[in-house]
Write a protein that holds these residues in place. Structure first.
Motif, PDB file in Angstrom:
ATOM      1  N   LEU A  22     -17.703  10.868  -4.623  1.00  0.00           N
ATOM      2  CA  LEU A  22     -16.409  10.793  -5.117  1.00  0.00           C
ATOM      3  C   LEU A  22     -15.874   9.381  -5.291  1.00  0.00           C
ATOM      4  CD1 LEU A  22     -13.692  12.635  -5.837  1.00  0.00           C
ATOM      5  CD2 LEU A  22     -13.119  12.439  -3.350  1.00  0.00           C
ATOM      6  N   GLY A  23     -15.247   9.007  -6.366  1.00  0.00           N
ATOM      7  CA  GLY A  23     -14.601   7.776  -6.421  1.00  0.00           C
ATOM      8  C   GLY A  23     -13.093   8.044  -6.705  1.00  0.00           C
ATOM      9  N   VAL A  24     -12.199   6.933  -6.015  1.00  0.00           N
ATOM     10  CA  VAL A  24     -10.966   7.054  -6.255  1.00  0.00           C
ATOM     11  C   VAL A  24     -10.323   5.665  -6.460  1.00  0.00           C
ATOM     12  CG1 VAL A  24     -10.121   8.875  -4.835  1.00  0.00           C
ATOM     13  CG2 VAL A  24     -10.263   6.650  -3.866  1.00  0.00           C
ATOM     14  N   GLN A  25      -9.280   5.395  -7.545  1.00  0.00           N
ATOM     15  CA  GLN A  25      -8.905   4.228  -8.128  1.00  0.00           C
ATOM     16  C   GLN A  25      -7.727   3.563  -6.884  1.00  0.00           C
ATOM     17  OE1 GLN A  25      -9.874   2.177 -10.741  1.00  0.00           O
ATOM     18  NE2 GLN A  25      -9.098   0.756  -9.095  1.00  0.00           N
ATOM     19  N   GLY A  63      -0.037  21.806   0.164  1.00  0.00           N
ATOM     20  CA  GLY A  63       1.291  21.302   0.452  1.00  0.00           C
ATOM     21  C   GLY A  63       1.586  19.967  -0.111  1.00  0.00           C
ATOM     22  N   ASP A  64       0.151  19.217  -0.373  1.00  0.00           N
ATOM     23  CA  ASP A  64       0.321  18.028  -0.883  1.00  0.00           C
ATOM     24  C   ASP A  64      -0.235  17.753  -2.325  1.00  0.00           C
ATOM     25  OD1 ASP A  64       0.832  16.732   1.613  1.00  0.00           O
ATOM     26  OD2 ASP A  64      -1.055  17.014   2.352  1.00  0.00           O
ATOM     27  N   LYS A  65      -0.116  18.750  -3.245  1.00  0.00           N
ATOM     28  CA  LYS A  65      -0.210  18.687  -4.630  1.00  0.00           C
ATOM     29  C   LYS A  65       0.973  18.934  -5.572  1.00  0.00           C
ATOM     30  CE  LYS A  65      -3.851  21.244  -4.058  1.00  0.00           C
ATOM     31  NZ  LYS A  65      -5.162  22.046  -4.246  1.00  0.00           N
ATOM     32  N   PRO A  66       1.654  18.175  -6.091  1.00  0.00           N
ATOM     33  CA  PRO A  66       0.753  16.739  -6.588  1.00  0.00           C
ATOM     34  C   PRO A  66       1.187  15.569  -5.526  1.00  0.00           C
ATOM     35  CG  PRO A  66       3.208  16.888  -7.637  1.00  0.00           C
ATOM     36  CD  PRO A  66       2.733  18.257  -6.944  1.00  0.00           C
ATOM     37  N   ILE A  67       0.476  14.641  -5.697  1.00  0.00           N
ATOM     38  CA  ILE A  67       0.452  13.597  -4.730  1.00  0.00           C
ATOM     39  C   ILE A  67       0.835  12.191  -5.317  1.00  0.00           C
ATOM     40  CG2 ILE A  67      -1.203  14.704  -3.171  1.00  0.00           C
ATOM     41  CD1 ILE A  67      -3.161  12.592  -3.947  1.00  0.00           C
ATOM     42  N   GLU A  68       1.464  11.357  -4.832  1.00  0.00           N
ATOM     43  CA  GLU A  68       1.525  10.041  -4.897  1.00  0.00           C
ATOM     44  C   GLU A  68       0.481   9.160  -4.345  1.00  0.00           C
ATOM     45  OE1 GLU A  68       5.547   8.485  -4.908  1.00  0.00           O
ATOM     46  OE2 GLU A  68       6.195   9.708  -6.685  1.00  0.00           O
ATOM     47  N   VAL A  69       0.046   7.944  -5.217  1.00  0.00           N
ATOM     48  CA  VAL A  69      -0.583   7.357  -4.583  1.00  0.00           C
ATOM     49  C   VAL A  69      -0.586   5.531  -4.813  1.00  0.00           C
ATOM     50  CG1 VAL A  69      -2.698   8.800  -5.060  1.00  0.00           C
ATOM     51  CG2 VAL A  69      -2.133   7.118  -6.716  1.00  0.00           C
ATOM     52  N   TYR A  99       0.872  -1.201  -0.066  1.00  0.00           N
ATOM     53  CA  TYR A  99       0.037   0.022   0.155  1.00  0.00           C
ATOM     54  C   TYR A  99       0.867   1.284   0.051  1.00  0.00           C
ATOM     55  CZ  TYR A  99      -3.975  -2.938   0.902  1.00  0.00           C
ATOM     56  OH  TYR A  99      -5.144  -3.815   0.748  1.00  0.00           O
ATOM     57  N   GLY A 100       2.280   1.109  -0.179  1.00  0.00           N
ATOM     58  CA  GLY A 100       2.899   2.307  -0.351  1.00  0.00           C
ATOM     59  C   GLY A 100       2.884   3.187  -1.572  1.00  0.00           C
ATOM     60  N   PRO A 101       3.362   4.177  -1.835  1.00  0.00           N
ATOM     61  CA  PRO A 101       3.119   5.222  -2.930  1.00  0.00           C
ATOM     62  C   PRO A 101       3.841   4.678  -4.064  1.00  0.00           C
ATOM     63  CG  PRO A 101       3.827   6.505  -1.055  1.00  0.00           C
ATOM     64  CD  PRO A 101       4.091   5.031  -0.578  1.00  0.00           C
ATOM     65  N   ARG A 102       3.011   4.487  -5.251  1.00  0.00           N
ATOM     66  CA  ARG A 102       3.464   3.797  -6.627  1.00  0.00           C
ATOM     67  C   ARG A 102       3.742   4.767  -7.607  1.00  0.00           C
ATOM     68  NH1 ARG A 102       1.927  -1.232  -7.364  1.00  0.00           N
ATOM     69  NH2 ARG A 102       3.130  -1.128  -9.368  1.00  0.00           N
ATOM     70  N   HIS A 103       2.580   5.920  -7.641  1.00  0.00           N
ATOM     71  CA  HIS A 103       2.950   6.803  -8.848  1.00  0.00           C
ATOM     72  C   HIS A 103       2.305   8.104  -8.462  1.00  0.00           C
ATOM     73  CE1 HIS A 103      -1.179   6.367 -10.059  1.00  0.00           C
ATOM     74  NE2 HIS A 103      -1.261   4.877  -9.765  1.00  0.00           N
ATOM     75  N   PRO A 104       2.623   9.101  -9.371  1.00  0.00           N
ATOM     76  CA  PRO A 104       1.933  10.543  -9.037  1.00  0.00           C
ATOM     77  C   PRO A 104       0.771  10.619  -9.673  1.00  0.00           C
ATOM     78  CG  PRO A 104       3.587  10.749 -10.667  1.00  0.00           C
ATOM     79  CD  PRO A 104       3.617   9.072  -9.960  1.00  0.00           C
ATOM     80  N   ILE A 105      -0.306  11.125  -9.299  1.00  0.00           N
ATOM     81  CA  ILE A 105      -1.542  11.589 -10.325  1.00  0.00           C
ATOM     82  C   ILE A 105      -1.622  13.134 -10.537  1.00  0.00           C
ATOM     83  CG2 ILE A 105      -2.811   9.849  -9.070  1.00  0.00           C
ATOM     84  CD1 ILE A 105      -4.127  11.607  -7.413  1.00  0.00           C
ATOM     85  N   GLU A 106      -2.174  13.414 -11.680  1.00  0.00           N
ATOM     86  CA  GLU A 106      -2.660  14.733 -12.036  1.00  0.00           C
ATOM     87  C   GLU A 106      -3.841  15.300 -11.649  1.00  0.00           C
ATOM     88  OE1 GLU A 106      -2.632  17.551 -16.117  1.00  0.00           O
ATOM     89  OE2 GLU A 106      -1.732  15.373 -16.136  1.00  0.00           O
ATOM     90  N   ILE A 107      -4.063  16.087 -10.897  1.00  0.00           N
ATOM     91  CA  ILE A 107      -5.421  16.377 -10.457  1.00  0.00           C
ATOM     92  C   ILE A 107      -6.051  17.731 -11.265  1.00  0.00           C
ATOM     93  CG2 ILE A 107      -6.811  17.291  -8.506  1.00  0.00           C
ATOM     94  CD1 ILE A 107      -4.687  15.825  -6.852  1.00  0.00           C
ATOM     95  N   ASP A 108      -6.942  17.698 -11.814  1.00  0.00           N
ATOM     96  CA  ASP A 108      -7.601  18.885 -12.309  1.00  0.00           C
ATOM     97  C   ASP A 108      -7.873  19.871 -11.464  1.00  0.00           C
ATOM     98  OD1 ASP A 108      -9.572  20.675 -13.524  1.00  0.00           O
ATOM     99  OD2 ASP A 108     -10.933  19.263 -14.429  1.00  0.00           O
ATOM    100  N   PRO A 109      -7.336  21.078 -11.593  1.00  0.00           N
ATOM    101  CA  PRO A 109      -7.391  22.074 -10.793  1.00  0.00           C
ATOM    102  C   PRO A 109      -8.636  22.721 -10.336  1.00  0.00           C
ATOM    103  CG  PRO A 109      -6.476  22.832 -13.013  1.00  0.00           C
ATOM    104  CD  PRO A 109      -6.590  21.281 -13.031  1.00  0.00           C
ATOM    105  N   ASP A 110      -9.619  22.454 -11.207  1.00  0.00           N
ATOM    106  CA  ASP A 110     -10.923  22.946 -11.385  1.00  0.00           C
ATOM    107  C   ASP A 110     -11.793  21.937 -10.460  1.00  0.00           C
ATOM    108  OD1 ASP A 110     -10.417  25.698 -12.312  1.00  0.00           O
ATOM    109  OD2 ASP A 110     -10.818  24.663 -14.365  1.00  0.00           O
ATOM    110  N   SER A 111     -11.071  20.928 -10.106  1.00  0.00           N
ATOM    111  CA  SER A 111     -11.946  19.543  -9.392  1.00  0.00           C
ATOM    112  C   SER A 111     -12.339  19.698  -7.796  1.00  0.00           C
ATOM    113  CB  SER A 111     -11.242  18.495  -9.536  1.00  0.00           C
ATOM    114  OG  SER A 111     -10.038  18.224  -8.941  1.00  0.00           O
ATOM    115  N   LEU A 112     -13.154  18.797  -7.449  1.00  0.00           N
ATOM    116  CA  LEU A 112     -13.727  18.967  -6.332  1.00  0.00           C
ATOM    117  C   LEU A 112     -12.452  18.440  -5.457  1.00  0.00           C
ATOM    118  CD1 LEU A 112     -15.564  18.423  -3.626  1.00  0.00           C
ATOM    119  CD2 LEU A 112     -16.264  16.200  -4.562  1.00  0.00           C
ATOM    120  N   TRP A 136      -5.738  11.941 -12.876  1.00  0.00           N
ATOM    121  CA  TRP A 136      -5.132  10.638 -13.984  1.00  0.00           C
ATOM    122  C   TRP A 136      -3.869  10.267 -13.482  1.00  0.00           C
ATOM    123  CZ3 TRP A 136      -7.135  15.606 -15.067  1.00  0.00           C
ATOM    124  CH2 TRP A 136      -8.110  15.835 -16.052  1.00  0.00           C
ATOM    125  N   ALA A 137      -3.749   9.051 -13.804  1.00  0.00           N
ATOM    126  CA  ALA A 137      -2.408   8.557 -13.861  1.00  0.00           C
ATOM    127  C   ALA A 137      -1.378   9.242 -14.945  1.00  0.00           C
ATOM    128  CB  ALA A 137      -1.992   7.310 -13.603  1.00  0.00           C
TER     129      ALA A 137
END
Length: 258
Positions: free
Chosen positions: A221-224, A176-182, A155-168, A202-203
């Motif tokens: 909200l759904g997250v992968q 301070g947590d953007k970008p983040i790894e999931v 369950y450790g961080p594997r890859h970054p994600i790009e977050i839509d700046p206009d998203s919820l 997105w990945a």
């Protein structure tokens, strides 16, 4: 006299399992603890009774719904694809339960947090489809669980994600947590996006990592990835579960005023 309000109830989807020849309704401890410890809500388990699940009666008693992850996958017949080894393993009893719960929950405006398989269920319930083996698609990453017995590595961080700046999602996470790894423990992913869903993140290869429901004002909200793992220790996970908790408490307060 100081009084405290009761903690709102949140339903969590269970899986149907066979263990030593007996049937069980099972859910990972980490989901229950995340709702309890990171969200401060009271978790209750919804059984995988398939289409026999009494959806309205169950939803009457809760103020939020969490669709959990699972090693199983939504059966491809649910999105009009032929079954193959890539699609397995299945849990059709869970399919029947969750795919009945989702439209009813959305119609009520019930706060909904969908995790991994749960996000895929949300997509299928809204007419979308799934890619059965993302790692076999040219140019795509391998998102399968790391082959290591240590859960902190799994369950450790594997890859970054790009977050839509206009998203919820962008409004929920600490600056301070953007970008983040999931983390990443799946081999299927969203292919065709379901009706009224908006992509939130997105990945690097374009795989959809987060979605929200675009109709209504409720929190859906759904997250992968898996924010439930040690959720209270992770600032991103805490932010997500705290936002869900605020929506649940708001929904509960509105019910009590009726």
């Amino acid at each position: 006299m100081i009084t405290t309000s009761p903690r709102p109830l949140v339903g969590l989807s269970a899986c149907s399992k066979r263990i030593d020849g007996a049937s069980y309704h099972a859910i990972g401890d980490k989901y229950l603890r995340a709702v309890d410890e990171a969200a401060g809500l009271l978790p209750v388990v919804f059984p995988a009774f398939g289409e026999a699940l009494e959806v309205d009666a169950l939803l009457d008693g809760i103020s939020g719904l969490v669709l959990t992850g699972s090693p199983s996958n939504v059966h491809p017949q649910r999105y009009e694809q032929a079954e193959s080894d890539q699609h397995a393993p299945f849990d059709e009893a869970r399919d029947g339960a969750t795919l009945s719960l989702i439209p009813a929950a959305l119609e009520r405006g019930l706060p909904l947090f969908a995790i991994c398989r749960g996000m895929q269920e949300l997509n299928v319930a809204l007419g979308g489809s799934l890619c059965p083996a993302v790692h076999q698609v040219p140019g795509r990453m391998d998102y399968r669980r790391p082959d290591d017995p240590d859960p902190d590595i799994q369950y450790g961080p594997r890859h970054p994600i790009e977050i839509d700046p206009d998203s919820l999602l962008a409004t929920l996470l600490p600056e301070g947590d953007k970008p983040i790894e999931v983390n990443s423990l799946h081999h299927q992913a969203i292919d065709q996006l379901g009706s009224s869903l908006k992509v939130e993140a997105w990945a690097p290869d374009g795989t959809i990592e987060a979605v929200r429901y675009g109709k209504g004002k409720s929190f859906v909200l759904g997250v992968q990835w898996h924010p439930e793992y040690k959720a209270a220790e992770n600032p991103v996970s805490r932010a997500l579960f705290s936002a869900f908790a605020r929506a649940v408490r708001h929904y509960a307060a509105g019910r009590h005023r009726l």
